[in-house]
Design an enzyme around this catalytic site. Structure first.
Site: not given
Length: 471
Positions: A150, A154, A166, A268-269, A271, A307, A310, A349
């Site tokens: 994904g 930024y 990330k 974590g799998g 979203d 923030d 989903w 995030d």
């Protein structure tokens, strides 16, 4: 990246950060500042007076803002700070404050020797990463088959082995997707926030924690890198673009001088946006796990996510789902269990988040990005940002746990939307809508956790799991 988490000496990291902040303030350098008064009028006024238990995808939304600049933290000038509050702040050492979170004070040898003098944010990042100098992205990723998962304004998220990395460029002059790159100071503060939430995990430090939960994504490590974007990452980026269409700029434009921070995270799998619920039990477990995690972090360090759309909630199904499975958390010293029904939730995030470390408050001044509040009327996410603005009255450094509540209301709306495909029936639909209505009357996630909606989903330590009542 096949690795366990790395223990970081957080009290020492924070002490170096604080010394450097004070040195920069004395030299009047116009850098990103943090408010260093842990007790605010807004904090005091919003504190609960009750002694009861409950009352005591990887895409970020900045992509659609088009603001040209990103929010920055703000400092309250000393002349506007009450003297009594200043004395309280000065008398509370950063290590003592963090001791309340049971942070493991394990001495870790750093690659850069520290003499007690102020270090730049970049030097401190290297110390956190146990590096004497940046490495290349190739050195981090060359051993792995990389897949892009994904993207956000930024940075990009890639799977490498059993971890998610990330990759965020910083300190460069090149605009990233139309935005100014983050500075070292901002990156360091996000690292500090991630480490603080890490120390809420049940497997860190003292087993007798006053507050603990595993609902925030585990940050396993960090890497500071420099150089052009690695060919393996470019290939993964192009594969993603061909299949799904990327809204980000092509990373091939980064120069050999570009710096990056790599957050090495647990996987974590999927979203919430892309996750398919099997039944209503899984959806209700999502709600209790998120609420419990927010309640714990609120109580431990005045945390507000700010923030929680989903794309910032990940779900992973157990290989052998069991309706009797549960996850544990500790709130104000009381150990509890929340039913998972085989689905484990992770919140990710923390770019816009606010947290009180005990000696400093990390936050972003969202008023610096007015486009965040100009989304389409009627859009649930856009309306939630605007509701936050009303709650805080744009005092973004203050403690306003009600912001967590409005994101829980948003989350119920998303669950209602996803439940349509399951034909759950009018009874469940009414139950969710009634729950959403009650949420509006609460002032914090901790208050929300006492709602009757969770009565069959929460158990005290030692209680036996019983079958869920029929829908």
């Amino acid at each position: 990246m096949e690795q366990n988490h790395i223990d970081h000496d957080l009290p020492s990291i924070l002490e170096r950060w604080k010394i450097s902040k004070l040195a920069r303030r004395q030299s009047s350098e116009p850098l990103f500042d943090i408010m260093e008064t842990p007790i605010l009028p807004s904090v005091l006024s919003s504190s609960s007076t009750s002694n009861s238990f409950f009352n005591s995808s990887y895409r970020t939304p900045e992509k659609d803002r088009g603001s040209g600049t990103h929010p920055t933290g703000m400092a309250i000038p000393p002349e506007y700070t009450d003297n009594s509050l200043k004395r309280t702040a000065e008398e509370t050492s950063i290590i003592t404050s963090f001791g309340k979170l049971n942070i493991k004070k394990k001495t870790i040898e750093a690659s850069i020797p520290w003499s007690g003098e102020a270090l730049t944010a970049f030097q401190q990042l290297l110390m956190v990463c146990r590096q004497s100098a940046p490495v290349t992205l190739a050195e981090v990723f060359s051993s792995y088959c990389v897949k892009k998962l994904g993207e956000g304004t930024y940075g990009e998220a890639y799977r490498a082995g059993r971890t998610v990395c990330k990759v965020v460029p910083f300190d460069g002059d090149l605009l990233v997707n139309g935005e100014t790159q983050k500075r070292s100071e901002e990156v360091l503060e996000e690292v500090l926030l991630s480490l603080t939430l890490n120390n809420l995990r049940s497997d860190r430090g003292d087993n007798e924690k006053e507050h603990s939960c595993d609902g925030f994504i585990e940050t396993k490590d960090f890497r500071v890198c420099q150089g052009p974007y690695d060919p393996s990452l470019i290939s993964a980026w192009e594969d993603y673009d061909a299949k799904r269409g990327s809204e980000n700029d092509h990373p091939k434009d980064f120069t050999s001088e570009q710096c990056y921070i790599v957050f090495v995270l647990a996987d974590g799998g999927t979203d919430l946006e892309g996750f398919a619920f099997v039944d209503y039990n899984e959806a209700s477990s999502l709600l209790v796990q998120v609420t419990a995690s927010l309640a714990v972090a609120e109580s431990a360090c005045e945390f507000e996510h700010r923030d929680l759309h989903w794309g910032n909630i990940l779900l992973a199904q157990d290989e052998t789902p069991d309706t009797n499975q549960a996850t544990s958390f500790t709130l104000q010293g009381k150990r509890m269990h929340a039913r998972t029904f085989g689905v484990n939730v992770s919140i990710i995030d923390f770019t816009l988040s606010r947290i009180n470390t005990g000696d400093a408050i990390l936050f972003l001044d969202l008023s610096a990005d007015p486009a965040l509040f100009q989304g389409k009327k009627g859009d649930k996410q856009a309306e939630t940002y605007r509701r936050m603005k009303e709650i805080t009255q744009e005092c973004w450094e203050g403690s306003f746990p009600k912001t967590n509540v409005v994101w829980l209301i948003y989350l119920v709306d998303m669950v209602l939307q996803k439940m349509k495909s399951l034909n759950i029936g009018t009874k469940v639909d009414r139950e969710l809508r009634s729950f959403k209505k009650r949420l509006a009357s609460y002032e914090s996630a901790r208050d929300c956790l006492a709602d009757p909606f969770f009565s069959d989903l929460l158990l005290d330590e030692g209680a036996q799991l019983s079958p869920m009542p029929p829908l």
